[in-house]
Scaffold this active site. Structure first.
Site, PDB file in Angstrom:
ATOM      1  CE  LYS A  94     -22.822  23.957   7.894  1.00 47.62           C
ATOM      2  NZ  LYS A  94     -21.703  23.058   8.316  1.00 47.62           N
ATOM      3  CD  GLU A 116     -28.695  28.264  12.133  1.00 44.32           C
ATOM      4  OE1 GLU A 116     -29.262  29.315  11.809  1.00 44.32           O
ATOM      5  OE2 GLU A 116     -28.378  27.377  11.311  1.00 44.32           O
ATOM      6  CB  SER A 383     -19.093  18.033   3.846  1.00 46.71           C
ATOM      7  OG  SER A 383     -18.524  17.427   4.989  1.00 46.71           O
TER       8      SER A 383
END
Ligand SMILES: *Cc1c(COP(=O)(O)O)cnc(C)c1O
Length: 401
Positions: A94, A116, A383
């Site tokens: 991310k 968010e 990930s």
């Protein structure tokens, strides 16, 4: 081997029939401003140099492509390679996107950052880059998730950001997104909204994809170096779809590489208790874009179920819907049980505790590796790391820690 369809989205923000900008009029100007800024900067040498410098110095890129020796032996077919996004600063992919978007915010002169978050990973990645640049930061999080993910809530606070618990609806990610959009409508002049996946109105799905594409770009170079061929398949989990899109996008034109997205099958697709819109959804509008969506017959968004908070979302990025319909990518689902089994196996066999999201991608190897022979090369996009999930898994295993 060039696919001529990889120049999407079109000028209106559509990937085929999916995508678009289904937002209140008050946001149209902000989205257009963002799109213009991004188009002007994306090929600007100074901007690109800064982005890659930050990724190298602060995130630790490039992340390794690592040969998973024991997993490979376990399946006894192709070589399994792991793209180690879990080794990035803050522990997941991310940060690639937040590093890029905070740079956009800076160029646009915005002083206030909002985001968010579901499991809290995007909240942490956003609070991290905001702290680094000394910008005010507000994170919206469903109150249900605030309870479940207290460690990440505290991490966000330590990083100097404010957490706003959202009580509406199911008090999870989709409600946090609604609230963040509401904040943006009110404070659009001085506020930059960092969306956390390839979702939301145009231009976000394109921007988040482009920043995460550093993963796929590195994979092209690393595949040549390590096994001197294009990979036969890339496997990635799909929540909103940003880690998968980042790994897939540079490969869309290489048709010899199968692209496989793994959704959260929850209790099983047939039970309806899952978070797998591409496997069991229909096109609809959520959070400003048209894409596959879990909905009932009247078009209301259905509740989701997944052991993995990061995959627990009823929608998916519009480019994945296009890739599904065009057949260029395949989308499958694995159950909570299968993901939990893979979580333990990968930890024990490779010395890598994967995120529960990532464990879904690993779980699909049980099916996939039967389709390949010994000369093939399969990449799993790791990930994120699993530290954040240890309490969840211990609870399920009935262990007190
Ligand atoms: C957030 C998250 C995901 C799901 O998001 P995508 O946008 O689908 O990538 C997957 N894995 C990890 C580790 C995450 O933190």
């Amino acid at each position: 081997m060039k696919s001529d369809n990889h120049n999407l989205p079109d000028k209106n923000g559509f990937f085929g029939e999916y995508g678009g900008k289904f937002v209140p009029e008050t946001l149209m100007y902000a989205l257009e401003e963002l799109e213009t800024t991004y188009k002007n900067l994306k090929d600007n040498i100074e901007f690109k140099d800064q982005f890659y410098k930050d990724l190298s110095e602060f995130v630790g890129r490039p992340s390794p492509l690592y040969f998973a020796k024991r997993l490979t032996k376990h399946y006894g077919s192709g070589s399994i390679w792991l793209k180690r996004e879990d080794l990035n600063h803050t522990g997941a992919h991310k940060i690639n996107n937040t590093i890029g978007q905070i740079l956009l915010a800076k160029y646009m002169g915005k002083k206030r950052i909002i985001a968010e978050t579901g499991a809290g990973q995007h909240g942490v990645a956003t609070a991290t880059v905001a702290a680094r640049l000394g910008l005010e930061c507000h994170i919206y999080m469903g109150s249900e998730d605030v309870q479940r993910q207290s460690l990440n809530v505290y991490r966000i606070k330590l990083l100097g950001a404010q957490v706003h618990a959202v009580d509406s609806g199911s008090a999870t990610l989709k409600d946090a997104l609604n609230e963040a959009l509401r904040d943006w409508v009110t404070n659009v002049d001085d506020t930059y909204y960092i969306i956390g996946s390839v979702t939301g109105p145009h231009p976000y799905p394109m921007i988040v994809r482009d920043f995460n594409s550093v993963v796929g770009e590195e994979l092209i170079t690393q595949s040549k170096e390590l096994f001197n061929a294009m990979p036969d398949a890339i496997v990635a989990c799909v929540g909103g779809g940003s880690n998968a899109m980042g790994a897939f996008y540079p490969f869309i034109k290489f048709n010899e590489t199968r692209l496989i997205g793994v959704e959260a099958g929850g209790e099983g697709i047939e039970t309806g208790e899952h978070a797998a819109p591409l496997n069991d959804g229909a096109p609809g509008v959520l959070h400003g874009s048209l894409s596959y969506l879990m909905q009932d017959n009247s078009g209301q968004v259905k509740g989701t179920k997944s052991v993995s908070a990061g995959l627990d979302y009823p929608g998916v990025g519009p480019e994945h819907s296009w890739l599904k319909d065009s057949g260029r990518a395949e989308y499958v689902a694995v159950s909570d049980d299968a993901a939990l089994k893979a979580f333990h196996e990968v930890s024990e066999m490779e010395g890598i505790i994967p995120a529960l999201e990532t464990a879904h991608a690993f779980a699909y190897l049980d099916t996939l590796m039967k389709e390949f022979d010994i000369n093939s090369n399969i990449i799993v996009n790791v990930s994120g790391r699993g530290d954040k999930d240890i309490n969840t898994v211990a609870d399920i295993d009935g262990i007190k820690i």
